[in-house]
Design an enzyme around this catalytic site. Structure first.
Site, PDB file in Angstrom:
ATOM      1  N   ARG A 172       0.834  -1.207   0.000  1.00 44.27           N
ATOM      2  CA  ARG A 172       0.000   0.000   0.000  1.00 44.27           C
ATOM      3  C   ARG A 172       0.871   1.261   0.000  1.00 44.27           C
ATOM      4  O   ARG A 172       0.592   2.230  -0.699  1.00 44.27           O
ATOM      5  CB  ARG A 172      -0.948  -0.017   1.208  1.00 44.27           C
ATOM      6  CG  ARG A 172      -2.015  -1.105   1.098  1.00 44.27           C
ATOM      7  CD  ARG A 172      -3.027  -1.029   2.222  1.00 44.27           C
ATOM      8  NE  ARG A 172      -2.559  -1.577   3.477  1.00 44.27           N
ATOM      9  CZ  ARG A 172      -2.807  -2.809   3.911  1.00 44.27           C
ATOM     10  NH1 ARG A 172      -3.523  -3.647   3.186  1.00 44.27           N
ATOM     11  NH2 ARG A 172      -2.363  -3.229   5.082  1.00 44.27           N
TER      12      ARG A 172
ATOM     13  N   PHE B 149     -10.370  -6.136  -6.092  1.00 43.43           N
ATOM     14  CA  PHE B 149     -10.239  -6.987  -4.896  1.00 43.43           C
ATOM     15  C   PHE B 149      -9.810  -6.081  -3.735  1.00 43.43           C
ATOM     16  O   PHE B 149      -8.805  -6.311  -3.079  1.00 43.43           O
ATOM     17  CB  PHE B 149      -9.222  -8.114  -5.106  1.00 43.43           C
ATOM     18  CG  PHE B 149      -9.467  -8.943  -6.349  1.00 43.43           C
ATOM     19  CD1 PHE B 149     -10.383  -9.980  -6.339  1.00 43.43           C
ATOM     20  CD2 PHE B 149      -8.787  -8.659  -7.531  1.00 43.43           C
ATOM     21  CE1 PHE B 149     -10.608 -10.735  -7.486  1.00 43.43           C
ATOM     22  CE2 PHE B 149      -9.009  -9.415  -8.680  1.00 43.43           C
ATOM     23  CZ  PHE B 149      -9.919 -10.458  -8.658  1.00 43.43           C
TER      24      PHE B 149
ATOM     25  N   ASP C 251     -15.086  -5.064  -5.106  1.00 42.71           N
ATOM     26  CA  ASP C 251     -14.961  -6.283  -4.311  1.00 42.71           C
ATOM     27  C   ASP C 251     -16.300  -7.006  -4.364  1.00 42.71           C
ATOM     28  O   ASP C 251     -17.327  -6.399  -4.648  1.00 42.71           O
ATOM     29  CB  ASP C 251     -14.591  -5.952  -2.856  1.00 42.71           C
ATOM     30  CG  ASP C 251     -13.918  -7.125  -2.144  1.00 42.71           C
ATOM     31  OD1 ASP C 251     -12.674  -7.119  -2.022  1.00 42.71           O
ATOM     32  OD2 ASP C 251     -14.644  -8.045  -1.710  1.00 42.71           O
ATOM     33  N   SER C 252     -16.270  -8.316  -4.085  1.00 41.11           N
ATOM     34  CA  SER C 252     -17.528  -9.069  -4.098  1.00 41.11           C
ATOM     35  C   SER C 252     -18.114  -9.182  -2.685  1.00 41.11           C
ATOM     36  O   SER C 252     -19.106  -9.864  -2.487  1.00 41.11           O
ATOM     37  CB  SER C 252     -17.298 -10.465  -4.683  1.00 41.11           C
ATOM     38  OG  SER C 252     -16.278 -11.125  -3.971  1.00 41.11           O
TER      39      SER C 252
ATOM     40  N   ALA D 178     -14.652  -8.982  -9.981  1.00 42.35           N
ATOM     41  CA  ALA D 178     -13.627  -8.115 -10.571  1.00 42.35           C
ATOM     42  C   ALA D 178     -13.438  -8.400 -12.063  1.00 42.35           C
ATOM     43  O   ALA D 178     -13.266  -7.468 -12.864  1.00 42.35           O
ATOM     44  CB  ALA D 178     -12.311  -8.272  -9.823  1.00 42.35           C
TER      45      ALA D 178
ATOM     46  N   ASP E 114      -5.316  -7.537  -6.427  1.00 39.31           N
ATOM     47  CA  ASP E 114      -4.872  -8.291  -5.246  1.00 39.31           C
ATOM     48  C   ASP E 114      -5.894  -9.385  -4.933  1.00 39.31           C
ATOM     49  O   ASP E 114      -6.572  -9.339  -3.908  1.00 39.31           O
ATOM     50  CB  ASP E 114      -4.702  -7.333  -4.055  1.00 39.31           C
ATOM     51  CG  ASP E 114      -4.090  -8.022  -2.851  1.00 39.31           C
ATOM     52  OD1 ASP E 114      -3.476  -9.093  -3.010  1.00 39.31           O
ATOM     53  OD2 ASP E 114      -4.238  -7.483  -1.727  1.00 39.31           O
TER      54      ASP E 114
ATOM     55  N   CYS F 236      -1.161 -14.375  -3.889  1.00 41.51           N
ATOM     56  CA  CYS F 236      -0.860 -14.857  -2.533  1.00 41.51           C
ATOM     57  C   CYS F 236      -1.003 -16.367  -2.482  1.00 41.51           C
ATOM     58  O   CYS F 236      -1.203 -16.944  -1.417  1.00 41.51           O
ATOM     59  CB  CYS F 236      -1.737 -14.170  -1.492  1.00 41.51           C
ATOM     60  SG  CYS F 236      -3.485 -14.437  -1.731  1.00 41.51           S
TER      61      CYS F 236
HETATM   62  N1  SAH Z   1      -6.007  -5.564  -1.168  1.00 39.57           N
HETATM   63  C1  SAH Z   1      -6.753  -5.832   0.040  1.00 39.57           C
HETATM   64  C2  SAH Z   1      -6.875  -7.322   0.335  1.00 39.57           C
HETATM   65  C3  SAH Z   1      -7.564  -8.109  -0.769  1.00 39.57           C
HETATM   66  S1  SAH Z   1      -8.046  -9.698  -0.267  1.00 39.57           S
HETATM   67  C4  SAH Z   1      -6.108  -5.053   1.200  1.00 39.57           C
HETATM   68  O1  SAH Z   1      -5.066  -4.405   1.005  1.00 39.57           O
HETATM   69  O2  SAH Z   1      -6.650  -5.059   2.299  1.00 39.57           O
HETATM   70  C5  SAH Z   1      -9.007 -10.273  -1.578  1.00 39.57           C
HETATM   71  C6  SAH Z   1     -10.400  -9.684  -1.688  1.00 39.57           C
HETATM   72  O3  SAH Z   1     -10.981 -10.200  -2.894  1.00 39.57           O
HETATM   73  C7  SAH Z   1     -11.383 -10.017  -0.584  1.00 39.57           C
HETATM   74  O4  SAH Z   1     -11.854  -8.812  -0.022  1.00 39.57           O
HETATM   75  C8  SAH Z   1     -12.545 -10.746  -1.283  1.00 39.57           C
HETATM   76  O5  SAH Z   1     -13.812 -10.337  -0.786  1.00 39.57           O
HETATM   77  C9  SAH Z   1     -12.394 -10.290  -2.706  1.00 39.57           C
HETATM   78  N2  SAH Z   1     -12.894 -11.171  -3.763  1.00 39.57           N
HETATM   79  C10 SAH Z   1     -12.849 -12.523  -3.832  1.00 39.57           C
HETATM   80  N3  SAH Z   1     -13.298 -12.950  -5.033  1.00 39.57           N
HETATM   81  C11 SAH Z   1     -13.646 -11.841  -5.739  1.00 39.57           C
HETATM   82  C12 SAH Z   1     -14.155 -11.620  -7.062  1.00 39.57           C
HETATM   83  N4  SAH Z   1     -14.395 -12.638  -7.878  1.00 39.57           N
HETATM   84  N5  SAH Z   1     -14.339 -10.348  -7.455  1.00 39.57           N
HETATM   85  C13 SAH Z   1     -14.095  -9.305  -6.615  1.00 39.57           C
HETATM   86  N6  SAH Z   1     -13.606  -9.469  -5.383  1.00 39.57           N
HETATM   87  C14 SAH Z   1     -13.382 -10.708  -4.942  1.00 39.57           C
END
Ligand code: SAH
Length: 392
Positions: free
Chosen positions: A206, A225, A247-248, A277, A297, A337
């Site tokens: 970040r 995400f 985000d979902s 996404a 992410d 990750c």
């Molecule tokens: N970048 C964030 C952490 C991301 S974790 C930070 O810095 O805090 C991954 C995220 O992806 C989660 O919040 C989850 O809800 C979301 N997610 C999972 N599948 C998804 C999809 N298909 N489309 C959008 N978001 C999704």
């Protein structure tokens, strides 16, 4: 003291100080869940003290490679103190941090995060489960804090034959907390949030994103995400004109919105979109909508090497879409990750996506988990998070 003896030729990994013993490496010996065992070479020579886990494919994990060391409450006090001292040396710009990162801190299966004056722990292995009380006391003693919340509601517990558990282990207090990171304020729900409440591993990411958005003067930013909008705050603080969080998870987006307001940014500069996404990016491409910077992410697509192939396709798809949705000269911060996808493979996948998108990208920075989530030389599996900062 019970002993487990390895098959001839299976000693190498422990001799190289890797702490795991797989089921198939063991010639004989067994013990109860979490019980301390002497791990021996095929000829009976001492290799390590470890804990046994009868239900798990990782049948034992090493506590110590020193034959003279006793595994008792004092051992856990020493390990915890060491882990905390290491963090003190890092100069972390936040009052939230990872205090114990499992194997990398010599405490296999244990994760402990600190949020202000509250500790949150995950016990992911029969060994730390058995020593839970001693570990809890050691943590609160070393940190000088009164409260420890347990978030052992994690899937790996099933592999260990352990039930999921969640609640106060020591003391009590609020589970909705506020933390500071890089001068921003973030709300963390330690009872219901992802992981122990927040993605502390992305603290460095970040901060680097803020650096590049400011450096390049990115105006329109997509945080895909986004979870609760950590990268969104970074972009707004760096001067982005308009940031979109996708985000979902509706509760995560609600917090993202709250974070924008709480940190004094004009809510009109931010849009939170509850969507998949991939679908969102396709829609942007259809509508000719483009961005100056994008963060990708995604959650773990592959937990193990076996799932790597399917995961590789998913990473390639999302990266191709993002690369196409960037303006020429745009910035991509892309992460994986997945433990099953190494840094080299991840770079190849992104390169494949760039071929398909018809763009080239310069790697201006390689990214990983913040240093309070260390990978060590002896336990490279600790390096699960990898990322590339690309200028397209
Ligand atoms: N970048 C964030 C952490 C991301 S974790 C930070 O810095 O805090 C991954 C995220 O992806 C989660 O919040 C989850 O809800 C979301 N997610 C999972 N599948 C998804 C999809 N298909 N489309 C959008 N978001 C999704």
């Amino acid at each position: 003291m019970k002993a487990i003896r390895l098959r001839a030729g299976k000693e190498r990994s422990l001799q190289r100080r890797h702490p795991w013993v797989f089921e198939g490496s063991i010639a004989k010996g067994r013990a109860d869940a979490g019980e301390t065992v002497r791990i021996e070479a095929h000829d009976g020579a001492f290799l390590a003290w470890g804990a046994y886990s009868p239900a798990s494919a990782i049948r034992a994990r090493a506590w110590s490679f020193d034959e003279a060391e006793r595994i008792d409450a004092a051992f856990f006090e020493r390990r915890v103190r060491q882990a905390l001292q290491f963090r003190e040396r890092l100069g972390i710009d936040s009052d939230a941090r990872r205090l114990v990162h499992g194997e990398a801190d010599g405490l296999p299966g244990l994760v402990v995060d600190r949020y202000g004056d509250t500790l949150v722990a995950q016990f992911g292995f029969a060994g730390v489960e058995r020593w839970k009380a001693a570990i809890a006391d050691a943590l609160l003693g070393a940190a000088g804090l009164p409260r420890l919340y347990e978030r052992s509601d994690i899937g790996v517990r099933r592999l260990e034959g352990l039930p999921e558990q969640r609640g106060w282990l020591r003391g009590d207090g609020p589970t909705q907390l506020e933390i500071r990171e890089h001068g921003w304020t973030l709300q963390v729900d330690i009872a219901h949030g992802h992981k122990t409440g927040a993605y502390l591993d992305q603290r460095t990411g970040r901060q680097r994103f803020a650096h590049w958005v400011q450096r390049l003067g990115c105006a329109e930013v997509l945080n895909a995400f986004s979870y609760t909008g950590g990268f969104t705050l970074a972009a707004l603080a760096a001067g982005a004109r308009q940031v979109t969080s996708v985000d979902s998870s509706a509760p995560a987006l609600e917090l993202a919105r709250a974070h924008v307001a709480r940190n004094g940014f004009d809510p009109h500069r931010h849009e939170a979109v509850d969507a998949d996404a991939n679908g969102f990016l396709r829609q942007c491409l259809d509508q000719g909508r483009r961005f100056d910077a994008i963060v990708l992410d995604p959650p773990k697509f592959a937990a193990t090497a076996a799932q790597a192939e399917r995961a590789a396709r998913a990473y390639k798809d999302i990266n191709r879409l993002a690369l196409r949705a960037l303006r020429p000269g745009g910035l991509l911060f892309t992460f994986s990750c997945s433990g099953g996808i190494g840094a080299e493979l991840f770079q190849k996948i992104v390169a494949g996506a760039a071929v398909d998108a018809g763009v080239d990208g310069a790697i201006v920075e390689r990214l990983g988990a913040a240093p309070d989530h260390p990978a060590t030389l002896f336990f490279p599996e600790g390096e699960y998070l990898k990322g590339l900062a690309l200028l397209v």
